[in-house]
Design an enzyme around this catalytic site. Structure first.
Site, short mmCIF file in Angstrom:
data_model
loop_
_atom_site.label_atom_id
_atom_site.label_comp_id
_atom_site.label_asym_id
_atom_site.label_seq_id
_atom_site.Cartn_x
_atom_site.Cartn_y
_atom_site.Cartn_z
N ASP A 105 0.85 -1.19 0.00
CA ASP A 105 0.00 0.00 0.00
C ASP A 105 0.88 1.23 0.00
OD1 ASP A 105 -2.43 1.31 -0.04
OD2 ASP A 105 -2.55 1.46 2.13
N HIS A 112 -3.83 14.16 0.73
CA HIS A 112 -4.05 13.29 1.89
C HIS A 112 -2.85 13.34 2.84
CE1 HIS A 112 -5.32 9.86 4.26
NE2 HIS A 112 -4.18 9.23 3.97
N GLU A 178 -10.32 3.91 3.63
CA GLU A 178 -9.44 4.62 2.71
C GLU A 178 -9.85 4.24 1.29
OE1 GLU A 178 -5.43 5.43 5.32
OE2 GLU A 178 -5.32 3.93 3.73
N GLU A 180 -9.24 3.89 -2.40
CA GLU A 180 -8.00 3.76 -3.15
C GLU A 180 -8.24 3.07 -4.50
OE1 GLU A 180 -4.78 2.11 -0.91
OE2 GLU A 180 -5.50 2.89 1.01
N ASP A 212 -9.07 0.25 1.97
CA ASP A 212 -8.10 -0.21 2.96
C ASP A 212 -8.59 0.22 4.35
OD1 ASP A 212 -5.75 -1.44 3.84
OD2 ASP A 212 -4.66 0.45 3.84
N ARG A 216 -7.77 3.57 13.28
CA ARG A 216 -6.91 4.73 13.51
C ARG A 216 -6.32 4.77 14.91
NH1 ARG A 216 -5.51 6.07 8.46
NH2 ARG A 216 -7.31 6.67 7.18
N GLN A 219 -3.66 2.07 15.08
CA GLN A 219 -2.56 2.52 14.23
C GLN A 219 -1.73 3.61 14.91
OE1 GLN A 219 -3.91 4.21 10.54
NE2 GLN A 219 -1.86 4.68 9.80
N LYS A 232 -3.93 -1.88 10.14
CA LYS A 232 -4.25 -2.00 8.72
C LYS A 232 -4.49 -3.44 8.27
CE LYS A 232 -3.41 2.30 7.17
NZ LYS A 232 -4.30 3.07 6.29
N THR A 236 -8.69 -5.70 3.90
CA THR A 236 -8.62 -4.79 2.77
C THR A 236 -9.59 -5.33 1.72
OG1 THR A 236 -6.29 -4.26 3.17
CG2 THR A 236 -7.16 -3.78 0.97
N GLU A 337 -9.81 12.43 7.57
CA GLU A 337 -9.62 13.72 6.89
C GLU A 337 -10.94 14.47 6.78
OE1 GLU A 337 -7.10 14.22 3.13
OE2 GLU A 337 -7.62 12.10 3.21
#
Length: 393
Positions: A105, A112, A178, A180, A212, A216, A219, A232, A236, A337
């Protein structure tokens, strides 16, 4: 019979994405989506390579074979097809399209990366010093790549909020997405040999949508000094259809200006930027429209970086772009975000929301320009959150 394709379909002759499907009482095999039908390639082309339960054997045959099969499928779609080679999309079960060999990844959106830098390091420069010199990435967990529609169990782990004196074990409290784009390696490269920028279209077979999922809080506590791990690796999600790189020629655009100029092994004479529009829906409500065209590093540069040290690549390798975000708030591809770390909730069905709750469902879709002036689609990547399961502490 002729396959009917509705006017304006995102899955017309300009697309022809590959997937793996089964019908009642049959084994999984390779098909191509045409409109709302699936063309069984093992029957239509009479080739046993398409009777496999993944795209890997076909992808490993290489670029010239990909071109030949796309030409033959295009001819079939424009004429008569054997009745037993066509299935209604509603009557088949879709499978994970590839046997995932490795998963990497990346972190290639400047918007971002800058937003997270401002969130996590408010008194420092948003970007780390290396960010504009190379595509930053990490190795993920191939065994937890799952098909769109697979439920996602809320992960457990250690977490420590800034106001807590010590870490605790428990379920993730800041579960995120996420949005992607992922790229599938069709032809691998041997150990000790880097893949050049120019070799990208002969190595990469196609693209899929990726979510993904990210814990948080887990992480944030674990990632120093070695980066993402359990926050993570729990899941996925990828879409069921692999859009061939050959179908994305009309979507090619320049990447943003790269300043400073990359080192020679990362320089592209004609960059592989892609004009792809994504949409993120949270419980059926669109909350974001990330633009892939604004990604700083291209997929060709990602592949070159991934192998420049001599690391081998394999058929079925999946590498993802990292979160796709634009300059505007409504273009941010992760909820951390979009809600600015939870301080600016968004409206989801009349409720103020920051991170995912049990029962929430997220769907990501995308379209791109196709040959003939129309648009082509990637299908969707969808997942619903289930409560955490009991785990040993």
């Amino acid at each position: 019979m002729r396959i009917e394709i509705a006017e304006g379909s995102l899955f017309g002759p300009a697309n022809l994405p590959y997937g793996v499907f089964s019908s009642p009482g049959t084994a999984p095999r390779v098909g191509v989506r045409v409109g709302d039908s699936v063309l069984d390639l093992a029957v239509a082309l009479g080739d046993e390579v398409f009777a496999a339960a993944s795209l890997n054997p076909f992808m490993a045959q290489g670029y010239d074979r990909w071109v030949e099969v796309r030409r033959r499928v295009s001819e079939l779609v424009g004429g008569e097809v054997p009745d037993n080679a066509v299935h209604s999309l509603a009557d088949v079960t879709l499978k994970l399209p590839i046997e995932v060999a490795d998963y990497v990844d990346f972190y290639t959106s400047e918007h971002h990366a800058s937003n997270l830098g401002r969130l996590f390091r408010p008194d420092a420069a948003p970007l780390m010093p290396n960010w504009k010199h190379l595509p930053v990435g990490y190795h993920g967990r191939a065994g937890t790549v799952v098909l769109s529609g697979t439920d996602i169990v809320r992960p457990c782990g250690q977490r420590k909020a800034p106001d807590e004196p010590a870490p605790t074990f428990g379920e993730c409290r800041r579960l995120d997405i996420e949005a992607e784009l992922g790229f599938v390696v069709g032809v691998g490269s041997p150990l000790g040999k880097a893949v050049s920028i120019e070799d990208f279209p002969r190595r990469v077979f196609g693209a899929v949508l990726v979510n993904d999922w990210s814990a948080r809080d887990i992480q944030a506590w674990e990632y120093v000094p070695l980066g993402p791990f359990l926050g993570k690796s729990f899941a996925t999600s990828v879409s069921a259809w692999v859009v061939p790189l050959l179908a994305l020629e009309e979507a090619r655009v320049p990447t943003p200006v790269q300043d400073p100029e990359p080192l020679p092994y990362l320089r592209e004479s004609r960059p592989w930027g892609l004009d792809i529009d994504l949409s993120v829906s949270w419980n059926g409500h669109e909350v974001s429209r990330p633009p892939y065209r604004e990604m700083y590093w291209s997929p060709a540069q990602m592949l070159a970086q991934m192998t420049v040290n001599g690391a081998s690549s394999r058929t079925g390798d999946l590498y993802a772009s990292g979160t796709i975000s634009g300059a505007d708030k409504e273009q941010r591809g992760a909820f951390i975000e979009l809600t600015w770390g939870g301080k600016e909730p968004v409206q989801v069905g009349g409720e103020e929301r920051s991170f995912l709750l049990d029962g929430d469902e997220v769907a990501i879709t995308a379209t791109a320009p196709g040959a003939g002036g129309g648009r082509i689609g990637f299908g969707e990547v969808r997942g619903r959150i289930l409560p955490a399961t009991e785990a040993k502490q």
